[in-house]
Design a protein around this motif. Structure first.
Motif, PDB file in Angstrom:
ATOM      1  N   ASP A  21       0.827  -1.194   0.000  1.00 21.28           N
ATOM      2  CA  ASP A  21       0.000   0.000   0.000  1.00 21.28           C
ATOM      3  C   ASP A  21       0.869   1.255   0.000  1.00 21.28           C
ATOM      4  O   ASP A  21       1.890   1.319   0.690  1.00 21.28           O
ATOM      5  CB  ASP A  21      -0.904  -0.017   1.245  1.00 21.28           C
ATOM      6  CG  ASP A  21      -2.056   0.951   1.129  1.00 21.28           C
ATOM      7  OD1 ASP A  21      -1.795   2.171   1.139  1.00 21.28           O
ATOM      8  OD2 ASP A  21      -3.209   0.505   1.027  1.00 21.28           O
ATOM      9  N   SER A  22       0.474   2.252  -0.753  1.00 22.33           N
ATOM     10  CA  SER A  22       1.244   3.499  -0.839  1.00 22.33           C
ATOM     11  C   SER A  22       1.338   4.227   0.497  1.00 22.33           C
ATOM     12  O   SER A  22       2.220   5.060   0.702  1.00 22.33           O
ATOM     13  CB  SER A  22       0.625   4.438  -1.887  1.00 22.33           C
ATOM     14  OG  SER A  22      -0.714   4.765  -1.536  1.00 22.33           O
ATOM     15  N   HIS A  23       0.429   3.910   1.428  1.00 18.79           N
ATOM     16  CA  HIS A  23       0.471   4.532   2.758  1.00 18.79           C
ATOM     17  C   HIS A  23       1.801   4.260   3.466  1.00 18.79           C
ATOM     18  O   HIS A  23       2.289   5.087   4.235  1.00 18.79           O
ATOM     19  CB  HIS A  23      -0.682   4.023   3.629  1.00 18.79           C
ATOM     20  CG  HIS A  23      -2.030   4.475   3.157  1.00 18.79           C
ATOM     21  ND1 HIS A  23      -3.195   3.785   3.448  1.00 18.79           N
ATOM     22  CD2 HIS A  23      -2.389   5.523   2.392  1.00 18.79           C
ATOM     23  CE1 HIS A  23      -4.212   4.416   2.887  1.00 18.79           C
ATOM     24  NE2 HIS A  23      -3.759   5.458   2.249  1.00 18.79           N
TER      25      HIS A  23
ATOM     26  N   HIS B 180       4.379   6.715   2.040  1.00 18.54           N
ATOM     27  CA  HIS B 180       4.122   8.130   2.289  1.00 18.54           C
ATOM     28  C   HIS B 180       4.013   8.493   3.765  1.00 18.54           C
ATOM     29  O   HIS B 180       4.078   9.670   4.126  1.00 18.54           O
ATOM     30  CB  HIS B 180       2.843   8.560   1.561  1.00 18.54           C
ATOM     31  CG  HIS B 180       2.933   8.377   0.074  1.00 18.54           C
ATOM     32  ND1 HIS B 180       1.863   7.982  -0.702  1.00 18.54           N
ATOM     33  CD2 HIS B 180       3.980   8.516  -0.775  1.00 18.54           C
ATOM     34  CE1 HIS B 180       2.245   7.898  -1.967  1.00 18.54           C
ATOM     35  NE2 HIS B 180       3.524   8.209  -2.032  1.00 18.54           N
ATOM     36  N   ASN B 181       3.854   7.487   4.623  1.00 17.31           N
ATOM     37  CA  ASN B 181       3.682   7.761   6.053  1.00 17.31           C
ATOM     38  C   ASN B 181       4.931   8.386   6.667  1.00 17.31           C
ATOM     39  O   ASN B 181       6.054   7.963   6.424  1.00 17.31           O
ATOM     40  CB  ASN B 181       3.355   6.455   6.790  1.00 17.31           C
ATOM     41  CG  ASN B 181       3.412   6.626   8.300  1.00 17.31           C
ATOM     42  OD1 ASN B 181       2.674   7.429   8.864  1.00 17.31           O
ATOM     43  ND2 ASN B 181       4.308   5.896   8.951  1.00 17.31           N
TER      44      ASN B 181
ATOM     45  N   GLU C 245      -4.884  -2.280  10.436  1.00 22.01           N
ATOM     46  CA  GLU C 245      -4.196  -1.972   9.185  1.00 22.01           C
ATOM     47  C   GLU C 245      -3.695  -0.533   9.147  1.00 22.01           C
ATOM     48  O   GLU C 245      -2.581  -0.250   8.684  1.00 22.01           O
ATOM     49  CB  GLU C 245      -5.155  -2.219   8.008  1.00 22.01           C
ATOM     50  CG  GLU C 245      -4.523  -2.133   6.638  1.00 22.01           C
ATOM     51  CD  GLU C 245      -3.608  -3.303   6.332  1.00 22.01           C
ATOM     52  OE1 GLU C 245      -2.618  -3.076   5.612  1.00 22.01           O
ATOM     53  OE2 GLU C 245      -3.862  -4.420   6.809  1.00 22.01           O
ATOM     54  N   SER C 246      -4.497   0.379   9.680  1.00 19.33           N
ATOM     55  CA  SER C 246      -4.141   1.805   9.658  1.00 19.33           C
ATOM     56  C   SER C 246      -2.951   2.123  10.569  1.00 19.33           C
ATOM     57  O   SER C 246      -2.288   3.142  10.405  1.00 19.33           O
ATOM     58  CB  SER C 246      -5.347   2.653  10.075  1.00 19.33           C
ATOM     59  OG  SER C 246      -5.791   2.280  11.377  1.00 19.33           O
TER      60      SER C 246
ATOM     61  N   PRO D 261       1.719   1.110   9.268  1.00 13.65           N
ATOM     62  CA  PRO D 261       2.820   1.934   8.761  1.00 13.65           C
ATOM     63  C   PRO D 261       3.659   2.591   9.856  1.00 13.65           C
ATOM     64  O   PRO D 261       4.885   2.585   9.797  1.00 13.65           O
ATOM     65  CB  PRO D 261       2.106   2.976   7.887  1.00 13.65           C
ATOM     66  CG  PRO D 261       0.876   2.279   7.418  1.00 13.65           C
ATOM     67  CD  PRO D 261       0.447   1.449   8.603  1.00 13.65           C
ATOM     68  N   LYS D 262       3.009   3.146  10.886  1.00 16.82           N
ATOM     69  CA  LYS D 262       3.781   3.827  11.926  1.00 16.82           C
ATOM     70  C   LYS D 262       4.534   2.835  12.814  1.00 16.82           C
ATOM     71  O   LYS D 262       5.609   3.158  13.338  1.00 16.82           O
ATOM     72  CB  LYS D 262       2.888   4.758  12.753  1.00 16.82           C
ATOM     73  CG  LYS D 262       1.837   4.082  13.605  1.00 16.82           C
ATOM     74  CD  LYS D 262       1.007   5.129  14.356  1.00 16.82           C
ATOM     75  CE  LYS D 262      -0.046   4.479  15.244  1.00 16.82           C
ATOM     76  NZ  LYS D 262      -0.882   5.493  15.941  1.00 16.82           N
TER      77      LYS D 262
ATOM     78  N   GLU E 201       6.521  -4.281   3.149  1.00 17.85           N
ATOM     79  CA  GLU E 201       5.858  -3.268   3.973  1.00 17.85           C
ATOM     80  C   GLU E 201       6.890  -2.544   4.832  1.00 17.85           C
ATOM     81  O   GLU E 201       6.833  -1.314   4.990  1.00 17.85           O
ATOM     82  CB  GLU E 201       4.784  -3.918   4.846  1.00 17.85           C
ATOM     83  CG  GLU E 201       3.573  -4.383   4.050  1.00 17.85           C
ATOM     84  CD  GLU E 201       2.508  -5.030   4.904  1.00 17.85           C
ATOM     85  OE1 GLU E 201       1.353  -5.113   4.443  1.00 17.85           O
ATOM     86  OE2 GLU E 201       2.821  -5.490   6.025  1.00 17.85           O
TER      87      GLU E 201
ATOM     88  N   SER F 241       8.492   1.423   4.488  1.00 13.70           N
ATOM     89  CA  SER F 241       8.457   2.313   5.659  1.00 13.70           C
ATOM     90  C   SER F 241       9.830   2.873   5.996  1.00 13.70           C
ATOM     91  O   SER F 241       9.977   3.600   6.974  1.00 13.70           O
ATOM     92  CB  SER F 241       7.904   1.550   6.872  1.00 13.70           C
ATOM     93  OG  SER F 241       6.622   1.014   6.595  1.00 13.70           O
TER      94      SER F 241
END
Length: 330
Positions: free
Chosen positions: A146-148, A151-152, A224-225, A228-229, A252, A256
């Motif tokens: 995922d692009s998130h 970009h995160n 899921e949200s 990334p962090k 993933e 990151s």
């Protein structure tokens, strides 16, 4: 195309799993030239009767093609069908019944498919060698990221640096070996080991015997949200699995900006593409040395960050979906 092609889809796989993620992304990018029917049966995913049920669903459907994002093909079908076999883990790490299903059901029904999708060239080679499926029937389509993740900018807040493991605790995941290597690693004791999921008796016993009770933290179910962090906050991701069909945590984590220690076996070097630290997962001292290198070799560490970010750009769910729909609609 002049008219829309109707696809019957096995939507039972929708949900919060790796296969569910693939299903969600493939459907998200569905092309305008496709229309859909969905399998109406609520039969459990693990039922050995699924192939028979799917054959009946296809027979009563007006669809021209059947598609499944996972390993359940129909027992019979006069219409073309495409299904996905992510890996052959069931031959090695599951019950004897799972092994028989793959050898007697999938191996017999697969040659009748229009195409079989798999997620790595390693998995393709296993399908050919272990199940005797014709190579020409198998299409390799990588999973995406995922692009998130790319970009995160947000990091999980932790007062201490941590190594991260994301995944289940099945035997092939090799979690005890990673914990043992972490405990033995000559690194500052401020480093933690964070795991997705909750505590279990077997793992707690190992952690106690290693004397690292205060250096291990369970993150529970990770939304899921939040992934990334959590990846971005980690010093590095540990994924020294014994066998994988793909290994989604690798890309993933790379996306990151977090280095990865993974295995030099199965699909994992293929997916890492030379941008992760690959070690022998059966050699605890090799995993230990890798952990130490990621802490002590700053130049190597930064190279992993840069190379990993570049490698992650090779994967996207949009690309995965486009290749999948091209296969289904051709």
């Amino acid at each position: 195309m002049n008219s829309r092609k109707k696809i019957l889809v096995d939507s039972r796989w929708a949900g919060n799993t790796g296969i569910g993620r693939l299903y969600k992304e493939v459907m998200k990018y569905a092309p305008s030239e496709a229309s859909f029917e969905f399998v109406s049966s609520k039969m459990g995913l693990g039922s050995l009767l699924s192939p028979l049920m799917l054959g009946e669903e296809i027979m009563k459907s007006n669809a021209e093609v059947f598609y499944s994002p996972s390993f359940m093909p129909p027992a019979f079908s006069k219409k073309p069908f495409i299904f996905t076999v992510h890996d052959l883990m069931h031959l090695f790490y599951y019950s004897k019944l799972h092994k028989i299903y793959y050898q007697q059901v999938i191996a017999r029904l697969a040659p009748k498919a229009k195409k079989i999708i798999t997620v790595s060239h390693f998995s393709k080679s296993q399908l050919v060698e272990l199940l005797g499926i014709p190579e020409s029937l198998i299409k390799v389509i990588y999973n995406g990221v995922d692009s998130h993740f790319l970009h995160n900018e947000e990091e999980f807040e932790s007062s201490r640096p941590y190594f991260l493991y994301v995944g289940n605790r099945r035997k092939n995941k090799n979690v005890p070996a990673m914990l043992t290597a972490f405990a033995k690693a000559k690194i500052p004791h401020e480093f933690m080991f964070f795991l997705s999921g909750n505590s279990d008796v077997e793992l707690e016993s190992l952690i106690t015997s290693l004397g690292i009770e205060k250096r291990v933290r369970y993150l529970g179910f990770i939304e899921e949200s939040d992934l990334p962090k959590i990846y971005k906050g980690a010093h590095a991701t540990l994924f020294a699995s014994l066998m994988e069909g793909f290994g989604l945590p690798i890309i993933e984590s790379m996306a990151s900006g977090t280095p990865v220690l993974t295995s030099d076996t199965s699909s994992l070097p293929e997916i890492a593409g030379g941008s992760a630290l690959c070690v022998n997962p059966t050699d605890i001292s090799a995993i230990q040395a890798g952990i130490e290198k990621l802490v002590n070799d700053r130049t190597f560490y930064l190279d992993c960050v840069v190379n990993g970010l570049e490698r992650a750009k090779d994967f996207s769910w949009e690309k995965t979906a486009a290749e999948t729909w091209e296969t289904i609609l051709s």
